[in-house]
Enzyme design. Sequence first.
Site, PDB file in Angstrom:
ATOM      1  N   THR A  69       8.287   3.259 -16.321  1.00 31.94           N
ATOM      2  CA  THR A  69       7.575   4.494 -16.633  1.00 31.94           C
ATOM      3  C   THR A  69       6.519   4.823 -15.586  1.00 31.94           C
ATOM      4  OG1 THR A  69       7.939   4.180 -19.001  1.00 31.94           O
ATOM      5  CG2 THR A  69       6.155   5.659 -18.379  1.00 31.94           C
ATOM      6  N   SER A 105      13.372  -0.709 -17.023  1.00 34.07           N
ATOM      7  CA  SER A 105      13.618  -2.146 -17.214  1.00 34.07           C
ATOM      8  C   SER A 105      14.648  -2.420 -18.297  1.00 34.07           C
ATOM      9  CB  SER A 105      12.307  -2.877 -17.523  1.00 34.07           C
ATOM     10  OG  SER A 105      11.750  -2.478 -18.750  1.00 34.07           O
ATOM     11  N   THR A 142       8.017  -1.309 -19.157  1.00 35.00           N
ATOM     12  CA  THR A 142       7.422  -2.082 -20.250  1.00 35.00           C
ATOM     13  C   THR A 142       8.460  -2.640 -21.225  1.00 35.00           C
ATOM     14  OG1 THR A 142       7.058  -0.060 -21.541  1.00 35.00           O
ATOM     15  CG2 THR A 142       5.247  -0.803 -20.129  1.00 35.00           C
ATOM     16  N   ASP A 143       9.661  -2.065 -21.267  1.00 33.14           N
ATOM     17  CA  ASP A 143      10.656  -2.521 -22.237  1.00 33.14           C
ATOM     18  C   ASP A 143      10.971  -4.001 -22.096  1.00 33.14           C
ATOM     19  OD1 ASP A 143      10.767   0.100 -23.045  1.00 33.14           O
ATOM     20  OD2 ASP A 143      12.947   0.281 -22.888  1.00 33.14           O
TER      21      ASP A 143
END
Length: 331
Positions: A12, A54, A87-88
Site C-alpha cells: 500500500t 504482499s 501489510t497483508d
Amino acid sequence: MRRVVVLTTGGTIASRPDRRGASRAVDGAGTLLARLAGEPGVPVEGVDILRVGSYLLAPTDMAGIVTRAHEALADPEVLGVVVTHGTDALEETAFLADLVHDAPRPVVFTGAQRDASAVDTDGPRNLADAISVAAAPEAAGLGALVVFDGRIYPARGTRKTHTLAPAAFAAPDSGPVGLVRDGAVTLTARPVRLPVLPLAELDLDGVRVDIVPCYPGADTVALDAVTAAGAQGVVLEATGAGNANHAVCAAVARLTAAGVVVGLSTRVHAGPVAALYGNGGGVDLIEAGAVPLGSLRPAQARILLLALLARDRDPARATRDLPLLAGTSPG
C-alpha cells in the site's frame, strides 16, 4: 559512507488507484524517499526489489527479500536495513527475517494503510520512523523489527490486528518494545532472542506447509487434502487453548506417524496454547503428535515450520526443534 538501505517491495505504501479505483503497487524507492517530509538525518540508499501487493508473495519471494536484506548488511557501512512491505503478509516476512538474523544491526519492516494518493497517507511518516530506528544505536541486537504508527515491535509475535486503521499492528502477548517520534527512538523493552537458523539453509523451494482451521463440527477433509497435495507440515488453527475433536486427533496421529509435522496453534487473539482438555482437546492432540507452539499464531507458526523443514527436509529434526524455536522449550 555510513547509511541506511531501504529495500522496497510494493504494498500500500507504494500503491495508487487505477481507473477502476483499485490500488496497485506502482511507486519505486525513489518516489517513496522523495515523499519524506524532511531530511531523514542519515544518508539513505533506495533499492527496488519488487513492486507487488504482499498478498501475492510466496514463501520463496519472502526468502528472497530476507536474503537481499542480509546482502545489504554485509557492507559494514550499512547502519541498518528498512524493508517497505505490504501489510497483508508483513508479519510473515518479518518473522522469517528474524529467524535467520544473526547481525547486530537491525532489519526494520514498515508499510502503510492508506495508499500513496491519499492526502493523509501514513506511508511517509512510517518510512521516516523506520529509517530512524534502523539508524539508531539503541536498536542494535534487537533482530528484525516492525515499525508502524510510531511504535516499535519485535517481529516475533507481531501481527496485523486491523484491516484499515493506521495503528494496524500489535504484539498482543508482549506489546511494543519502544516508540519513535520525530526521529527520537525510545526503547522500553528488549525482545528475547532465540537461536537463529542458517540463512544458507533457507531453501524454501518445494517445501509445503499448510494451515488447517479447526472449528465446531470440523472433519478431516481439509487436513487430508493438504497432505495428499504434498504438505510436509501442517499448522492446526485450533479453538481455545488448542482444542479440536476426536476425528482430528485420530488424523493427527495417523499423519505424524507417516512423517508429517503437525504444529498446534490457536485462532484466539492472545495467550499461549496449553494442554488442558482431553476428549478431543489439546491433551489428546499433543499425545497424537502435534507440537504446541506457545504464543505463535498460525501465520508465523507456518513460517517457522517452513524454515525448519527447508534445512534438510527432515521431519524428525523439525519436530524436535519446533519447541526451541517456538519459544516453548529452554533448549
